[in-house]
Design a protein around this motif. Sequence first.
Motif, PDB file in Angstrom:
ATOM      1  N   PRO A 178       0.827  -1.207   0.000  1.00 36.56           N
ATOM      2  CA  PRO A 178       0.000   0.000   0.000  1.00 36.56           C
ATOM      3  C   PRO A 178       0.860   1.255   0.000  1.00 36.56           C
ATOM      4  O   PRO A 178       1.897   1.316   0.672  1.00 36.56           O
ATOM      5  N   PHE A 239      -1.442   1.531  -4.799  1.00 32.77           N
ATOM      6  CA  PHE A 239      -2.018   0.363  -4.136  1.00 32.77           C
ATOM      7  C   PHE A 239      -2.639   0.761  -2.806  1.00 32.77           C
ATOM      8  O   PHE A 239      -2.093   1.590  -2.068  1.00 32.77           O
ATOM      9  N   ARG A 240      -3.772   0.120  -2.489  1.00 29.98           N
ATOM     10  CA  ARG A 240      -4.459   0.374  -1.233  1.00 29.98           C
ATOM     11  C   ARG A 240      -4.834  -0.947  -0.565  1.00 29.98           C
ATOM     12  O   ARG A 240      -5.014  -1.970  -1.236  1.00 29.98           O
ATOM     13  N   GLU A 241      -4.965  -0.908   0.736  1.00 29.88           N
ATOM     14  CA  GLU A 241      -5.428  -2.070   1.489  1.00 29.88           C
ATOM     15  C   GLU A 241      -6.782  -2.525   0.944  1.00 29.88           C
ATOM     16  O   GLU A 241      -7.664  -1.710   0.679  1.00 29.88           O
ATOM     17  N   ASP A 243      -7.257  -4.018  -1.982  1.00 21.46           N
ATOM     18  CA  ASP A 243      -7.274  -4.119  -3.445  1.00 21.46           C
ATOM     19  C   ASP A 243      -7.153  -5.572  -3.910  1.00 21.46           C
ATOM     20  O   ASP A 243      -6.350  -6.348  -3.380  1.00 21.46           O
ATOM     21  N   ILE A 266      -4.449  -7.443  -1.349  1.00 19.54           N
ATOM     22  CA  ILE A 266      -3.672  -6.717  -0.340  1.00 19.54           C
ATOM     23  C   ILE A 266      -4.464  -6.718   0.967  1.00 19.54           C
ATOM     24  O   ILE A 266      -5.572  -6.178   1.033  1.00 19.54           O
TER      25      ILE A 266
END
Length: 391
Positions: A178, A239-241, A243, A266
Amino acid sequence: MRIKDAEYRERTDRLAAHAQDEGLEGIVLFDPQYVLYYSGFAFVPTERPMAFAVNADGEGGMLVPRLEREHAQANALVRHVADYPEYPGGAHPSEALRSLLGELGLRARFGADHDGYPWVFGYRGPSLTELVGTGPMKITKFVEDQMAIKSPAEIELIRESSKWANLAHMLLQRYTRPGRTEVEVSQRASNEATLAMLDAIGPIYRAQSPFFEGASAGYRGQIGRNAAIPHSLTANITFREGDVLVTGASAPVWGYLSELERTMVIGEPAAEQRVMFDHMVALQDIAFEAIKPGVRCSDVDRAVRAYYDEHGLWDYWKHHVGHCIGLRYHEGPFLDVGDDTEIKPGMVFTVEPGLYAAGLGGFRHSDTVAVTEDGIDFLTYYPRDLESLTL
């Protein structure tokens, strides 16, 4: 680690024999992958026309622009290399092609993949019909059928490609976190994998690809909600938690490609992500089991479609099960209900049924497999389970 000259000659001999069987004086090919397949000459296609020609006796020739003359002389397994100064030039390059065909004895009845050099990159020119006064017989089916059955040497090059794709993908997974962006992660993984490959096999390695310089891995924008778009484009997404990620990795090895794709998540996967992931793996397992010599390509797709029926998944379907791969990243035949081609040993397929849920993401693994006498040989081997693919 390359295709030997004897194999190129055997391919060309089969093409010449096909010309004889069809009562043709010879065959002309313009497609760059066809030219590479028969002559061993890899080049970058532009507006400057290039062509490979072979007569029914197996004597081959290349048409190239002046800037490619030495390149072709050193690499194309042909007797004649004809060149022209430039395109458009004072005299149109088609005149040089007419001369080459005449030298090889192709004057009236011959085959071709196109009726002249395609109008690409701004090129304009006469068709073969206009140039010599007679239309060529379309011989693409023969060429595609020949290319579909890979030799042991071709399969080993695809296996080598898979090895470096595996490394690139491992690095891609390692660096994805992330807050980072897809471009920085993809670039780092691809560069490091390529440098490792060059350390290991550099003296005997050639990419022979106009698109790739070495091993690569990335996301092509298939991140989060965008993962539900199978052919998305890179957008440098952060990117993110939570995804869902759909990856892609490959490496050109003497022109040959593999395909490795994985679905990753993620953070702790949500319940609906787990459900979709498990369905996707089940779909791929069904396809693996269905691919056997003597089975039709369409039957593999039907077996997978039965699972969509059974579990009510049609809202998440977007494409067929897979396709052949080799010198092109997409080749025929296709694992599709519309393709009744019989599966044969030596064919190499990608196996990639997917599920795509708007707002949630996409779920697709792709593995490259070679058809054997009694089943399949996995050329890619990256982990497929959710635990291994949770970041």
